[in-house]
Design a protein around this motif. Sequence first.
Motif, PDB file in Angstrom:
ATOM      1  N   THR A  89      10.042  44.863  56.866  1.00  0.00           N
ATOM      2  CA  THR A  89       8.609  45.036  57.061  1.00  0.00           C
ATOM      3  C   THR A  89       8.049  45.796  55.877  1.00  0.00           C
ATOM      4  N   ALA A  90       6.744  45.956  55.864  1.00  0.00           N
ATOM      5  CA  ALA A  90       6.098  46.647  54.746  1.00  0.00           C
ATOM      6  C   ALA A  90       6.496  48.110  54.663  1.00  0.00           C
ATOM      7  N   ASN A  91       7.131  48.667  55.697  1.00  0.00           N
ATOM      8  CA  ASN A  91       7.528  50.068  55.668  1.00  0.00           C
ATOM      9  C   ASN A  91       8.938  50.280  55.137  1.00  0.00           C
ATOM     10  N   ASP A  92       9.667  49.161  54.870  1.00  0.00           N
ATOM     11  CA  ASP A  92      11.019  49.288  54.346  1.00  0.00           C
ATOM     12  C   ASP A  92      10.997  49.678  52.877  1.00  0.00           C
ATOM     13  N   LYS A  93      12.073  50.340  52.442  1.00  0.00           N
ATOM     14  CA  LYS A  93      12.194  50.742  51.046  1.00  0.00           C
ATOM     15  C   LYS A  93      13.104  49.805  50.272  1.00  0.00           C
ATOM     16  N   THR A  94      13.585  48.749  50.916  1.00  0.00           N
ATOM     17  CA  THR A  94      14.559  47.865  50.291  1.00  0.00           C
ATOM     18  C   THR A  94      13.965  47.150  49.088  1.00  0.00           C
ATOM     19  N   SER A  95      14.731  47.018  48.043  1.00  0.00           N
ATOM     20  CA  SER A  95      14.335  46.216  46.885  1.00  0.00           C
ATOM     21  C   SER A  95      15.423  45.209  46.604  1.00  0.00           C
ATOM     22  N   VAL A  96      15.069  43.926  46.569  1.00  0.00           N
ATOM     23  CA  VAL A  96      16.051  42.883  46.312  1.00  0.00           C
ATOM     24  C   VAL A  96      16.357  42.768  44.829  1.00  0.00           C
ATOM     25  N   VAL A  97      15.467  43.288  43.987  1.00  0.00           N
ATOM     26  CA  VAL A  97      15.710  43.241  42.555  1.00  0.00           C
ATOM     27  C   VAL A  97      16.146  44.624  42.116  1.00  0.00           C
ATOM     28  N   ASP A  98      17.420  44.816  42.032  1.00  0.00           N
ATOM     29  CA  ASP A  98      17.989  46.097  41.653  1.00  0.00           C
ATOM     30  C   ASP A  98      18.741  45.892  40.357  1.00  0.00           C
ATOM     31  N   THR A  99      18.032  45.963  39.240  1.00  0.00           N
ATOM     32  CA  THR A  99      18.604  45.593  37.959  1.00  0.00           C
ATOM     33  C   THR A  99      19.784  46.474  37.600  1.00  0.00           C
ATOM     34  N   VAL A 100      19.680  47.762  37.890  1.00  0.00           N
ATOM     35  CA  VAL A 100      20.741  48.668  37.498  1.00  0.00           C
ATOM     36  C   VAL A 100      22.034  48.319  38.202  1.00  0.00           C
ATOM     37  N   SER A 101      21.976  48.178  39.549  1.00  0.00           N
ATOM     38  CA  SER A 101      23.189  47.899  40.288  1.00  0.00           C
ATOM     39  C   SER A 101      23.720  46.513  39.966  1.00  0.00           C
ATOM     40  N   THR A 102      22.826  45.540  39.737  1.00  0.00           N
ATOM     41  CA  THR A 102      23.264  44.184  39.398  1.00  0.00           C
ATOM     42  C   THR A 102      24.008  44.188  38.076  1.00  0.00           C
ATOM     43  N   ASP A 103      23.461  44.869  37.066  1.00  0.00           N
ATOM     44  CA  ASP A 103      24.111  44.935  35.770  1.00  0.00           C
ATOM     45  C   ASP A 103      25.458  45.637  35.875  1.00  0.00           C
ATOM     46  N   ALA A 104      25.505  46.686  36.701  1.00  0.00           N
ATOM     47  CA  ALA A 104      26.748  47.422  36.852  1.00  0.00           C
ATOM     48  C   ALA A 104      27.829  46.540  37.468  1.00  0.00           C
TER      49      ALA A 104
ATOM     50  N   LEU B  65      27.998  43.264  37.338  1.00  0.00           N
ATOM     51  CA  LEU B  65      28.382  42.246  36.372  1.00  0.00           C
ATOM     52  C   LEU B  65      29.299  42.832  35.313  1.00  0.00           C
ATOM     53  N   ASN B  66      28.996  44.044  34.853  1.00  0.00           N
ATOM     54  CA  ASN B  66      29.819  44.682  33.834  1.00  0.00           C
ATOM     55  C   ASN B  66      31.257  44.873  34.305  1.00  0.00           C
ATOM     56  N   GLU B  67      31.442  45.072  35.604  1.00  0.00           N
ATOM     57  CA  GLU B  67      32.783  45.239  36.152  1.00  0.00           C
ATOM     58  C   GLU B  67      33.610  43.959  36.040  1.00  0.00           C
ATOM     59  N   LEU B  68      32.932  42.815  35.895  1.00  0.00           N
ATOM     60  CA  LEU B  68      33.633  41.527  35.856  1.00  0.00           C
ATOM     61  C   LEU B  68      33.896  41.024  34.442  1.00  0.00           C
ATOM     62  N   LEU B  69      33.265  41.652  33.456  1.00  0.00           N
ATOM     63  CA  LEU B  69      33.365  41.138  32.093  1.00  0.00           C
ATOM     64  C   LEU B  69      34.779  41.258  31.546  1.00  0.00           C
ATOM     65  N   ASN B  70      35.212  40.171  30.852  1.00  0.00           N
ATOM     66  CA  ASN B  70      36.495  40.133  30.153  1.00  0.00           C
ATOM     67  C   ASN B  70      37.695  40.366  31.072  1.00  0.00           C
ATOM     68  N   LYS B  71      37.519  40.045  32.351  1.00  0.00           N
ATOM     69  CA  LYS B  71      38.610  40.128  33.318  1.00  0.00           C
ATOM     70  C   LYS B  71      38.765  38.766  34.000  1.00  0.00           C
ATOM     71  N   PRO B  72      39.985  38.431  34.440  1.00  0.00           N
ATOM     72  CA  PRO B  72      40.160  37.155  35.151  1.00  0.00           C
ATOM     73  C   PRO B  72      39.364  37.148  36.458  1.00  0.00           C
ATOM     74  N   VAL B  73      38.529  36.134  36.641  1.00  0.00           N
ATOM     75  CA  VAL B  73      37.747  36.011  37.866  1.00  0.00           C
ATOM     76  C   VAL B  73      37.830  34.573  38.377  1.00  0.00           C
ATOM     77  N   LEU B  74      37.689  34.423  39.667  1.00  0.00           N
ATOM     78  CA  LEU B  74      37.530  33.119  40.292  1.00  0.00           C
ATOM     79  C   LEU B  74      36.035  32.880  40.468  1.00  0.00           C
ATOM     80  N   ILE B  75      35.570  31.667  40.166  1.00  0.00           N
ATOM     81  CA  ILE B  75      34.161  31.327  40.340  1.00  0.00           C
ATOM     82  C   ILE B  75      34.087  30.273  41.439  1.00  0.00           C
ATOM     83  N   GLU B  76      33.605  30.687  42.598  1.00  0.00           N
ATOM     84  CA  GLU B  76      33.622  29.855  43.804  1.00  0.00           C
ATOM     85  C   GLU B  76      32.223  29.361  44.137  1.00  0.00           C
TER      86      GLU B  76
END
Length: 269
Positions: free
Chosen positions: A126-141, A143-154
Motif C-alpha cells: 500500500t502507499a504506507n509501505d516503505k518497500t522499494s523494488v529498485v534497490d540499486t545498491v543491493s542489486t549491484d552487491a 551481482l558482484n558476488e557472482l562475477l568471475n565465479k562458476p554459476v548456473l544460469i537457469e
Amino acid sequence: MTNQQTPQVEVTNVVYKNQVKRTQSDEYVEITNHEKTPIDVSGWQIASGVGRNKAFTFPEGTKLVPGQSVRVYTNEIHPESGGFSCGSGVSLWKDSGDEVRLLDAQGNVVSGLAYDSKGNFTKTTTANDKTSVVDTVSTDAKLNELLNKPVLIENQETKRYLFSTGEPIKGERGDEGGWLASSGFESPKVVGADANYYNRALWKIVPNGDSFLIENQETKRYLFSDGKPIEGQRGDEGGWLASSGFESPKVVGADANYYNHALWKIATI
C-alpha cells in the motif's frame, strides 16, 4: 518522497486471461487515483513482481484526476480508458499467478496486487509501505558476488540450464574467424539442458565496460547472439518459432566477441 507524501494511487484490477487467444492482447492492468487532487504519474511504471520481464512507463504529462481509473493493455489501445498499451505481441501476465506492482518515478513501490491461478487477489503493498523494488545498491552487491565465479544460469519458466555444446576453443580468441559457416567455421549451439553434464552448464560472468561477457567454464566459448537487432517494440515479432511468422536467431558459443554480439546487459525485474 516520505511515506506521508506518497499518493493514494492503487492497482485496482488485473485481467490476466481475457478473450483473445495465445497473445492475450486484451489483458490489462487498472490503476485508480483515490486522492482528492490530481496526481502526476509521469515516469511511473507498472512491473511484475514474479512474472516475465516487463514494464510499462507512463509518458510525460500523464495526470490522473480525482477518482480516475486508467487501464494499461498488453497490446490494445482503448482511448476511453486512457489509451495506454505495452505494445507486446505476447501475453505478459501469467495465468498461473503473478504480482502487479506500481512504482513511482523514483522506483518506490506505491501499490501491489497479486493473484493466483484460481483468480484470488491479494493486496501486497500500500502507499504506507516503505518497500522499494529498485534497490540499486543491493542489486549491484548481489551481482558482484557472482562475477568471475562458476554459476548456473537457469531459465525461470523451463528450468533448463544454458549449456555449451561443441568442442572447446583452440588457440587464440578469434582464430575461428567468425561464427557462421561462411566464415569457415560454424560456432556450436548453446542449448537448454536439464542438467550440468560435464560441467558445460557452468558459466563465468565477466565485466566488460558497462556490459558483461558470459564465458563457459569448460569450452571457454562466449554466449553469443546471432541475427539482426530487434526492430520496433518488444513483442512485435509475435513469437520465437517459424510458425509465428518469425524464427528467432540462435544463441551460439563463439570463440570471440565479434561485433560485440557477445556483450550482454543483466537486468533485474
